[in-house]
Design a protein around this motif. Structure first.
Motif, mmCIF file in Angstrom:
data_model
loop_
_atom_site.group_PDB
_atom_site.id
_atom_site.type_symbol
_atom_site.label_atom_id
_atom_site.label_comp_id
_atom_site.label_asym_id
_atom_site.label_seq_id
_atom_site.Cartn_x
_atom_site.Cartn_y
_atom_site.Cartn_z
ATOM 1 N N UNK A 14 35.512 38.254 48.179
ATOM 2 C CA UNK A 14 36.921 37.869 48.176
ATOM 3 C C UNK A 14 37.708 38.412 49.346
ATOM 4 N N UNK A 15 39.024 38.415 49.161
ATOM 5 C CA UNK A 15 39.956 38.871 50.183
ATOM 6 C C UNK A 15 40.783 40.023 49.638
ATOM 7 N N UNK A 16 41.380 40.792 50.553
ATOM 8 C CA UNK A 16 42.157 41.955 50.169
ATOM 9 C C UNK A 16 43.490 41.963 50.902
ATOM 10 N N UNK A 17 44.502 42.424 50.201
ATOM 11 C CA UNK A 17 45.833 42.591 50.786
ATOM 12 C C UNK A 17 45.917 44.030 51.283
ATOM 13 N N UNK A 18 46.328 44.215 52.537
ATOM 14 C CA UNK A 18 46.487 45.545 53.104
ATOM 15 C C UNK A 18 47.704 46.198 52.466
ATOM 16 N N UNK A 19 47.489 47.345 51.805
ATOM 17 C CA UNK A 19 48.604 48.049 51.176
ATOM 18 C C UNK A 19 49.151 49.140 52.076
ATOM 19 N N UNK A 20 48.262 50.013 52.555
ATOM 20 C CA UNK A 20 48.708 51.100 53.413
ATOM 21 C C UNK A 20 47.546 51.617 54.246
ATOM 22 N N UNK A 79 39.116 20.040 47.107
ATOM 23 C CA UNK A 79 38.397 19.157 46.194
ATOM 24 C C UNK A 79 36.910 19.459 46.158
ATOM 25 N N UNK A 80 36.484 20.408 46.985
ATOM 26 C CA UNK A 80 35.073 20.781 47.048
ATOM 27 C C UNK A 80 34.956 22.273 46.748
ATOM 28 N N UNK A 81 33.895 22.653 46.075
ATOM 29 C CA UNK A 81 33.650 24.057 45.767
ATOM 30 C C UNK A 81 32.944 24.718 46.938
ATOM 31 N N UNK A 82 33.168 26.020 47.103
ATOM 32 C CA UNK A 82 32.447 26.743 48.150
ATOM 33 C C UNK A 82 30.962 26.869 47.805
ATOM 34 N N UNK A 83 30.610 26.504 46.578
ATOM 35 C CA UNK A 83 29.202 26.555 46.156
ATOM 36 C C UNK A 83 28.506 25.203 46.306
ATOM 37 N N UNK A 84 29.174 24.238 46.901
ATOM 38 C CA UNK A 84 28.601 22.906 47.090
ATOM 39 C C UNK A 84 27.412 22.972 48.055
ATOM 40 N N UNK A 85 26.666 21.895 48.102
ATOM 41 C CA UNK A 85 25.511 21.809 48.995
ATOM 42 C C UNK A 85 25.965 21.870 50.458
ATOM 43 N N UNK A 111 31.581 27.897 53.863
ATOM 44 C CA UNK A 111 31.726 28.379 52.479
ATOM 45 C C UNK A 111 32.829 29.418 52.392
ATOM 46 N N UNK A 112 32.821 30.376 53.324
ATOM 47 C CA UNK A 112 33.840 31.429 53.330
ATOM 48 C C UNK A 112 35.227 30.840 53.526
ATOM 49 N N UNK A 113 35.361 29.916 54.452
ATOM 50 C CA UNK A 113 36.669 29.321 54.735
ATOM 51 C C UNK A 113 37.207 28.607 53.504
ATOM 52 N N UNK A 114 36.360 27.822 52.840
ATOM 53 C CA UNK A 114 36.783 27.095 51.630
ATOM 54 C C UNK A 114 37.143 28.095 50.528
ATOM 55 N N UNK A 118 40.988 28.778 48.921
ATOM 56 C CA UNK A 118 41.268 28.670 47.489
ATOM 57 C C UNK A 118 41.829 29.971 46.919
ATOM 58 N N UNK A 119 41.331 31.117 47.380
ATOM 59 C CA UNK A 119 41.867 32.414 46.938
ATOM 60 C C UNK A 119 43.320 32.543 47.368
ATOM 61 N N UNK A 120 43.617 32.171 48.603
ATOM 62 C CA UNK A 120 45.000 32.261 49.095
ATOM 63 C C UNK A 120 45.931 31.358 48.296
ATOM 64 N N UNK A 121 45.498 30.134 48.011
ATOM 65 C CA UNK A 121 46.313 29.203 47.225
ATOM 66 C C UNK A 121 46.535 29.763 45.814
ATOM 67 N N UNK A 122 45.488 30.328 45.200
ATOM 68 C CA UNK A 122 45.618 30.937 43.867
ATOM 69 C C UNK A 122 46.646 32.063 43.858
ATOM 70 N N UNK A 123 46.812 32.734 44.991
ATOM 71 C CA UNK A 123 47.748 33.852 45.098
ATOM 72 C C UNK A 123 49.074 33.446 45.738
#
Length: 147
Positions: A14-20, A79-85, A111-114, A118-123
């Motif tokens: 996943x991704x992380x938000x820089x706190x400090x 519309x595509x999963x990062x786990x797609x072929x 895969x990472x970009x997709x 999606x993680x960014x959109x979820x947040x």
């Protein structure tokens, strides 16, 4: 939140938000589960605003790729999963960035970009084009008139 505060940490999903920042590294918060992690200076860390994707002509900043995905998906998740072929991911990415360098951009990168998008959109992080980018375009038009 700008992409310069979002990190990818090698070996951690996943991704992380820089706190400090600390003397020995920094503290980040996972965008997946909200858990905090302390990361040392020796860890492989990438700031999303510093990542670019190879094309046949130039390198395109990741934020521009995210913006193209956002426009294609109307601001929703892909519309595509990062786990797609592999072939499906490559076809999808070709629609986003038709001139990407297929020899240097691997299926694992797509895969990472997709997944990251999606993680960014979820947040609720969807403001990929910075104010500087919006200001640069009129400036370049003005400079070409002066020539």
């Amino acid at each position: 939140m700008a992409l310069d505060k979002i990190l990818s940490i090698g070996g951690k999903p996943g991704l992380f938000k820089l706190l400090t920042q600390t003397r020995s590294g920094f503290v980040g918060e996972s965008l997946l589960d909200g858990k905090r992690v302390t990361v040392g200076m020796r860890s492989n860390v990438s700031v999303l605003s510093e990542i670019a994707i190879y094309t046949l002509e130039e390198e395109v900043p990741l934020r521009e790729v995210f913006q193209k995905i956002k426009e294609k998906e109307d601001g929703k998740k892909t519309g595509i999963s990062h786990k797609a072929e592999k072939i499906e991911l490559e076809e999808y990415f070709f629609e986003i960035l038709p001139n990407y360098d297929e020899d240097r951009v691997y299926a694992s990168d797509i895969k990472k970009i997709v997944q990251w998008y999606n993680i960014l959109i979820d947040n609720n992080i969807s403001d990929f084009v910075t104010e500087e980018d919006a200001e640069e375009e009129p400036t370049s038009v003005a400079s070409s008139e002066e020539e």
